[in-house]
Design an enzyme around this catalytic site. Structure first.
Site, PDB file in Angstrom:
ATOM      1  CB  SER A  42      -0.775   0.000   1.165  1.00 41.74           C
ATOM      2  OG  SER A  42      -0.217  -0.136   2.349  1.00 41.74           O
ATOM      3  CG  HIS A  51      -2.881  -0.805  -2.863  1.00 40.44           C
ATOM      4  ND1 HIS A  51      -2.986   0.718  -2.754  1.00 40.44           N
ATOM      5  CD2 HIS A  51      -3.145  -1.469  -1.822  1.00 40.44           C
ATOM      6  CE1 HIS A  51      -3.629   0.604  -1.502  1.00 40.44           C
ATOM      7  NE2 HIS A  51      -3.438  -0.338  -0.934  1.00 40.44           N
ATOM      8  CD  GLU A  95      -3.251   3.352  -5.830  1.00 41.66           C
ATOM      9  OE1 GLU A  95      -3.109   4.465  -5.741  1.00 41.66           O
ATOM     10  OE2 GLU A  95      -3.286   2.592  -4.634  1.00 41.66           O
ATOM     11  CG  ASN A 126      -2.518   3.971   1.534  1.00 44.40           C
ATOM     12  OD1 ASN A 126      -3.719   4.071   2.165  1.00 44.40           O
ATOM     13  ND2 ASN A 126      -2.265   3.276   0.992  1.00 44.40           N
TER      14      ASN A 126
END
Length: 296
Positions: A118, A139, A151, A189
């Protein structure tokens, strides 16, 4: 590419294995712990059972899905026939670098090596392999069988062919892949963690309580859950690790983790998985049993 190896049988790993197997892939699930693998298979079976109850799959599909998953405690044995390896181990750079270096020795030069990280640099991970062009980030979001986003992170050396293969493969799983470049936190993130961190600062500074902060974000911003509850579900240790990656990667103080978050992780209050974070949880469940104001 019908043979997929997933490394790590925790929440993300078993969700990834579940999803690939449900869509007809042969999956090798690898973990150093036999007990963890047994628990993962039971989790997958339980989750498939819920899908059967909801009518989204049949009992026959459940049985076929489980039959496509084999478990291994030996990395070389589990990865030997893979066309794609997806690493979903602990969010620890040293562990990931060691794994990818091993995989580079075990797998042939055409195997795509993907990480579910992540936040950790795909370029850094690729640098320890023999064929960095074949390394990419996938991800997935939790829970993997439900969430649509993947992702897809291109490292500095990741080839166009590998990227397109993973984008198309993600669509085959019924996902919506989004291609992003390899910078700290990627997209998800880099945006999410500062919001969570700011929510923790808002609590830490006494602006409002846990429920009040989460309610404002749910009702005012249409978020399905508040940032503090979401942090509990992600794991406060994971949130802290990602914020450290952002802080180190950009050198910007706006990413500095809130002292309250640091203290909670140090004390072992990691969220739903430990039964206590900003909320308290029933054993083995993410059901809230206490939604009281947290005392900072």
């Amino acid at each position: 590419m019908k043979n997929i190896t997933v490394i790590g049988s925790g929440t993300m790993g078993n969700g990834i294995a579940h999803t690939f197997a449900q869509y007809g892939f042969e999956v090798s699930l690898v973990d150093i712990s036999g007990d963890a693998l047994s628990k993962a298979l039971q989790t997958i079976s339980n989750n498939l059972g819920r899908q059967v109850k909801k009518g989204t799959i049949t009992e026959e599909v459940k049985t076929e899905t489980l039959s496509r998953i084999r478990v291994f405690t030996d990395l070389a044995e589990g990865a030997q026939n893979a066309g794609l390896v997806i690493e979903a181990a602990t969010e620890n750079q040293e562990i990931k670098l060691k794994l990818f270096k091993q995989l580079s020795e075990i797998c042939n030069e055409n195997v795509i090596l993907a990480s579910n990280t992540s936040s950790i640099s795909i370029t850094k991970i690729a640098s320890v392999t023999k064929h960095p062009g074949n390394v990419i980030g996938m991800h997935f979001m939790n829970p993997v069988p439900v969430m649509k986003l993947v992702e897809v992170i291109r490292g500095y050396a990741t080839t166009d062919a590998v990227t397109e293969t993973i984008m198309e493969l993600s669509r085959t799983l019924g996902k919506d892949p989004v291609e992003v470049n390899d910078y700290p936190g990627f997209v998800a993130n880099r945006i999410l963690m500062p919001m969570i961190n700011e929510a923790i600062y808002t609590l830490y500074e006494g602006v409002a309580g846990v429920q009040e902060i989460d309610t404002v974000m749910k009702l005012g911003m249409a978020h399905p859950m508040g940032p503090l509850q979401l942090a509990d579900f992600i794991g406060l240790d994971v949130c802290l690790a990602i914020l450290k990656v952002l802080h180190d990667g950009f050198g910007n103080p706006k990413y500095a983790p809130c002292p309250l978050l640091v203290n909670m992780v140090t004390a072992g209050h990691l969220g739903a998985k430990t039964g206590s974070g900003f909320y308290k949880y029933t054993a083995g469940s993410k059901d809230l049993i206490v939604a009281d104001k947290f005392s900072a």
